[in-house]
Design an enzyme around this catalytic site. Structure first.
Site, PDB file in Angstrom:
ATOM      1  N   ASP A 194      96.691  45.375  45.860  1.00  0.00           N
ATOM      2  CA  ASP A 194      96.294  46.774  45.774  1.00  0.00           C
ATOM      3  C   ASP A 194      94.915  46.933  46.409  1.00  0.00           C
ATOM      4  O   ASP A 194      93.976  46.223  46.031  1.00  0.00           O
ATOM      5  CB  ASP A 194      96.250  47.186  44.295  1.00  0.00           C
ATOM      6  CG  ASP A 194      95.863  48.647  44.078  1.00  0.00           C
ATOM      7  OD1 ASP A 194      95.660  49.375  45.069  1.00  0.00           O
ATOM      8  OD2 ASP A 194      95.769  49.051  42.913  1.00  0.00           O
ATOM      9  N   SER A 230      94.978  54.970  38.571  1.00  0.00           N
ATOM     10  CA  SER A 230      94.597  55.364  39.914  1.00  0.00           C
ATOM     11  C   SER A 230      93.671  56.580  39.879  1.00  0.00           C
ATOM     12  O   SER A 230      92.597  56.516  39.278  1.00  0.00           O
ATOM     13  CB  SER A 230      95.859  55.619  40.744  1.00  0.00           C
ATOM     14  OG  SER A 230      95.561  55.695  42.114  1.00  0.00           O
ATOM     15  N   HIS A 286     100.089  48.360  43.675  1.00  0.00           N
ATOM     16  CA  HIS A 286      99.632  49.598  43.071  1.00  0.00           C
ATOM     17  C   HIS A 286     100.844  50.348  42.509  1.00  0.00           C
ATOM     18  O   HIS A 286     101.920  50.326  43.084  1.00  0.00           O
ATOM     19  CB  HIS A 286      98.955  50.461  44.154  1.00  0.00           C
ATOM     20  CG  HIS A 286      98.279  51.676  43.625  1.00  0.00           C
ATOM     21  ND1 HIS A 286      96.988  51.657  43.129  1.00  0.00           N
ATOM     22  CD2 HIS A 286      98.705  52.962  43.508  1.00  0.00           C
ATOM     23  CE1 HIS A 286      96.650  52.876  42.745  1.00  0.00           C
ATOM     24  NE2 HIS A 286      97.669  53.680  42.963  1.00  0.00           N
TER      25      HIS A 286
END
Length: 320
Positions: free
Chosen positions: A258, A165, A288
């Site tokens: 996601d 991320s 995610h």
């Protein structure tokens, strides 16, 4: 629009988060403190996060960065004799939450499975520290680790970077910097559902519900990290807008459910177009954050195995 397929345990997580998370309050001091606090690594927490790998030892050091500051780094050292290849890890959390402790199980597993020294960086976060502080911390810490690799029992000529991320953003920022500096030891980058492009733009399917990370949360984190007046196309902030040729072989892992999936896919395609060797994997039904939630998703353990195998292949090379 029909609901996306997810395993039942992921649906349970989604229902829990949907009832308890307020995007507008995620950066309030009390919420930030809770999201950054140390976490348990044994049962029952490990039923969700996965266990720590046996035999891996942890050591905490302080590394100097620009501005006469220091950043904490946790070394995860496998039980095998060194020196080991060095893998620098940047944790996720929207540049604002998360901690190196949250990733302790993951880092120990990678260290053991890939037989590498994993250095997890506790970079400074927003909203207290806006961009490009986190990027500068990641660059400075990695440079120091490379310079002092011998003292740490690591090999600077077998170097990789990884992150998920926001950490995937920072990892590829570091990779671009090392390439520009002529670092011959950089062999691999592993990017897990990365966010390499922070420019303000439309993202496909934002009207769809996503578990864990929602479009509303994305906007909150992005605003906190960029602050006021930051150039969102600066490669220190959006590495997707930097020069991509000459980067090392890259693993990009994405999650089907996601909102960052298109970002990871677009970055992988751009790397390929620039002549970079890329392996792109999309995990079906995954939300995610799945690498930290192997107990609540079907993707956590397979993704860990894939990442560790890719790291081992590229950082050990002819040694194996």
């Amino acid at each position: 629009m029909s609901a996306p397929w997810m395993p039942m345990r992921t649906r349970a997580l989604d229902r829990l988060l949907r009832s308890s998370r307020d995007p507008a309050g995620v950066l309030e001091p009390r919420a930030l403190a809770q999201a950054r606090r140390a976490v348990r690594t044994g049962p029952p927490a490990s039923w969700v996060t996965g266990p720590m790998a046996p035999g891996v030892t942890l050591e905490t050091i302080a590394v100097p960065v620009r501005g006469c500051e220091q950043v904490r780094v946790v070394l995860h050292r496998p039980a095998t004799p060194g020196p080991h290849p060095l893998l620098v890890h940047l944790h996720g959390g929207g540049f604002a939450i998360g901690s190196v402790e949250v990733f302790t199980p993951f880092c120990t597993q990678v260290a053991a499975r890939a037989d590498v020294l994993v250095a997890s960086v506790d970079y400074r976060m927003a909203p207290e520290h806006v961009a490009p502080t986190a990027a500068h911390d990641a660059i400075d810490v990695t440079g120091w680790l490379v310079e002092h690799a011998g003292e740490l029992g690591a090999r600077a000529d077998r170097l990789g970077v990884t992150g998920d991320s926001a950490g995937g953003n920072l990892a590829t920022v570091v990779a671009q910097h090392l390439r520009d500096e002529g670092c011959a030891g950089l062999r691999h980058q592993a990017l897990v559902y990365p966010s390499p492009d922070l420019t303000d733009r439309e993202v496909e399917e934002l009207d769809r519900h996503f578990p864990v990370l929602t479009p509303a949360l994305m906007r909150v984190f992005r605003g906190a990290y960029l602050g006021d007046g930051q150039d969102e196309r600066d490669p220190l902030v959006s590495p997707a807008h930097g020069r991509l040729d000459g980067l090392p072989p890259t693993l990009v892992q994405t999650a089907e459910n996601d909102p960052l999936r298109p970002d990871g896919e677009a970055y992988a395609q751009a790397l390929r177009a620039a002549g970079v060797e890329v392996r792109l994997t999309c995990y079906r039904g995954a939300p995610h954050g799945f690498v930290n939630l192997p107990g609540l998703t079907s993707a956590g353990y397979p993704a860990l195995e894939e990442l560790a195998a890719e790291v081992a292949h590229h950082l050990h090379g002819e040694d194996r």
